[in-house]
Design a protein around this motif. Structure first.
Motif, short mmCIF file in Angstrom:
data_model
loop_
_atom_site.label_atom_id
_atom_site.label_comp_id
_atom_site.label_asym_id
_atom_site.label_seq_id
_atom_site.Cartn_x
_atom_site.Cartn_y
_atom_site.Cartn_z
N LEU A 75 77.21 -83.21 96.44
CA LEU A 75 78.16 -82.54 96.96
C LEU A 75 78.15 -81.04 96.35
N ARG A 76 78.87 -80.13 96.82
CA ARG A 76 79.10 -79.02 96.00
C ARG A 76 80.09 -78.92 95.10
N PRO A 77 80.02 -78.40 93.99
CA PRO A 77 81.01 -78.35 92.81
C PRO A 77 81.92 -77.54 93.21
N THR A 78 83.37 -78.13 92.79
CA THR A 78 84.73 -77.52 93.15
C THR A 78 85.56 -76.72 92.42
N GLY A 79 84.81 -76.62 91.19
CA GLY A 79 85.61 -75.97 89.93
C GLY A 79 86.54 -77.01 89.25
N SER A 80 86.25 -78.14 89.32
CA SER A 80 87.21 -79.21 88.91
C SER A 80 86.93 -79.82 87.57
N GLY A 81 85.93 -79.55 86.90
CA GLY A 81 85.33 -80.01 85.67
C GLY A 81 86.27 -79.26 84.64
N ARG A 82 87.07 -80.42 84.02
CA ARG A 82 87.89 -80.22 82.99
C ARG A 82 88.03 -81.06 81.79
N ARG A 83 88.35 -80.72 80.69
CA ARG A 83 88.46 -81.68 79.35
C ARG A 83 89.62 -81.07 78.83
N GLN A 84 89.93 -82.27 77.72
CA GLN A 84 91.18 -81.90 77.04
C GLN A 84 90.91 -80.88 75.72
N ASP A 85 89.50 -81.10 75.27
CA ASP A 85 89.15 -80.06 74.13
C ASP A 85 87.82 -80.14 73.95
N TYR A 86 87.27 -79.74 73.03
CA TYR A 86 85.78 -79.76 72.76
C TYR A 86 85.30 -81.11 72.35
N THR A 87 86.08 -81.97 72.05
CA THR A 87 85.65 -83.24 71.56
C THR A 87 85.48 -84.14 72.84
N PHE A 88 85.39 -83.37 74.04
CA PHE A 88 85.40 -84.61 75.27
C PHE A 88 84.36 -83.71 76.13
N ALA A 89 83.38 -84.55 76.86
CA ALA A 89 82.52 -83.89 77.79
C ALA A 89 83.42 -83.70 79.15
N PRO A 90 83.18 -82.80 79.87
CA PRO A 90 84.12 -82.54 81.05
C PRO A 90 84.05 -83.50 82.31
N THR A 91 84.84 -83.98 82.90
CA THR A 91 84.75 -84.65 84.10
C THR A 91 85.52 -84.07 85.27
#
Length: 464
Positions: free
Chosen positions: A329-345
């Motif tokens: 599927l096409r990415p929807t600009g929904s990758g988020r993370r708390q801070d740099y200690t987390f990978a985005p989901t």
């Protein structure tokens, strides 16, 4: 925040070590807070964070590591450590940028504050919080008031091996008031906590005295409320924070974090009718000054307005880069993370049910006996199925189409995918409210919302 040459070398070394895709995330974050209890300052804090995280893709497999040491030596060692996990360290080039020619995107300032956080001193903040307490002191039964202000400034850089280079600046402010009411028969609480992607104009948009008064009124209402009834009945759920039920019990089922793993009951349902025809469900990262808004996500993609469900039909999921790799599927600009200690989901941003066309007073007509859940509280959700139970902070009995006496202690129990099919009417008074959402990539600011809506039946837990 980092020199272009260093960023290019980190990404180039990762690619030469065998990674299909490499991404470097860098952030500088300043947080401030003040808390006042019964007119006395209990906390006044300020902190700085600075760090970076490196993510490498090998197909749909991902490795991630982070550091708060941003010297060239540390970042290059971090790169070699990650590559070594795949057994390709010997192939890493000693130097070079990988031939990257970065395409730089700079934020347009869509959420720029009117009053910068640095424009006022601590005394100004204290005076506003004392105004909030004064606004809450509307009756002698109000025994305790706590008011607080949370602020943060976050600068982000995301660069990757496709040549993307994105910078974003995010500023958020939130006011919270907790009022405690007490009489000879018990103690009850009330809360109010507006927040937006704004600066100190938060106090102009939400006058502190009115925030305090709202919290106190809720506490006093609950003080005189009777225990809630139990049983299955029609329920009108209030607007604004009422949307927390569908955030938790439906929204998470539409993130590719669960969809790609077939861990959601809504996996593989695109194009199918999954909700009542009067339901359109939207996740919008572009809402001007929304609590969960940003110009770019934490993977460097522009945020967007994603229609998840339209007139009851499932149209889209919330898709991050990993989810796109797994689902196509096409990415929807929904990758988020708390801070740099987390990978985005994949995560929600500002998620809400769109306005309908039923006048508010018409929602109550014809209800012989039911519950008006005016303001929702916290609850629990079973991942995958969307089974939920949520407390109601302020509730009233509906009798013969009229809002009657307040009740307390009500719980709403159900399954999100089922409840959204039982929505029979949606009003036109959409409001949103801020909150914090925890998931795999940490705790994030999100906005929930909906108009008032009527669900034909929900199990209400209370006192039979």
């Amino acid at each position: 925040m980092l020199a272009e040459a260093l960023v290019g070398e980190v990404l180039g070394r990762a690619r030469s070590g065998g990674a299909d895709f490499a991404e470097l995330y860098v952030e500088r974050w300043r947080r401030r807070g003040m808390r006042v209890l019964n007119g006395e300052v209990k906390e006044a804090t300020s902190g700085l964070e600075y760090g970076a995280g490196l993510r490498l893709f090998y197909g749909s497999e991902v490795v991630y590591a982070y550091t708060n040491d941003l010297t060239p030596q540390s970042l290059l060692e971090l790169t070699e450590t990650l590559v070594r996990l795949k057994g390709l360290a010997g192939q890493v080039e000693a130097s070079g940028t990988g031939g990257l020619d970065f395409r730089k995107q700079i934020p347009r300032g869509l959420h720029t504050p009117l009053i910068p956080l640095g424009a006022k001193d601590k005394r100004y903040r204290l005076e506003r919080l004392l105004e909030a307490e004064s606004g809450a002191r509307i009756a002698p039964q109000i025994k305790q008031v706590q008011s607080s202000l949370t602020e943060w400034e976050q600068e982000v850089l995301v660069a990757n091996s496709t040549g993307a280079w994105v910078e974003d600046r995010r500023i958020r402010s939130r006011v919270n008031v907790l009022a405690i009411a007490q009489d000879d028969f018990g103690t009850q609480t009330g809360t109010s906590g507006p927040g937006l992607s704004v600066g100190l104009e938060i106090f102009d948009l939400y006058p502190p005295a009115s925030v305090g008064r709202k919290a106190a009124q809720q506490a006093l209402t609950n003080l005189r409320a009777k225990p809630a009834p139990a049983g299955t009945m029609p329920v009108v759920i209030g607007n604004a924070f009422g949307g927390v039920i569908f955030h938790e019990a439906l929204g998470h089922l539409l993130e590719t974090t669960s969809v790609a793993k077939k861990a959601s009951v809504l996996s593989d349902k695109l194009g199918e009718k999954v909700a009542s025809e009067c339901v359109t469900y939207i996740d919008d990262g572009t809402t001007p000054h929304g609590w969960g808004s940003s110009e770019f996500d934490d993977e460097g993609l522009p945020t967007e307005r994603t229609v998840l469900i339209e007139n009851g039909v499932l149209k889209s999921y919330m898709v991050d880069r990993w989810g796109a790799e797994r689902t196509g599927l096409r990415p929807t600009g929904s990758g988020r993370r708390q801070d740099y200690t987390f990978a985005p989901t994949s995560r929600m941003r500002n998620t809400f049910i769109a306005p309908g066309d039923t006048p508010l007073d018409k929602l109550f007509e014809g209800i012989e006996y039911g519950l008006y859940a005016k303001d929702m509280g916290g609850g629990q959700v079973k991942p995958g199925s969307g089974e939920y139970n949520f407390g109601v902070k302020e509730a009233y009995i509906i009798r013969h189409g009229r809002i009657e006496e307040p009740v307390r202690g009500a719980m709403l129990v159900g399954k999100g995918p089922e409840s959204i099919q039982k929505i029979v009417a949606v009003s036109n008074d959409l409001e949103t409210a801020p909150g914090m959402c925890g998931s795999l990539s940490g705790s994030l600011p999100v906005e929930v919302g909906q108009p008032h809506l009527l669900i034909s039946e929900i199990v209400v837990g209370g006192q039979a």
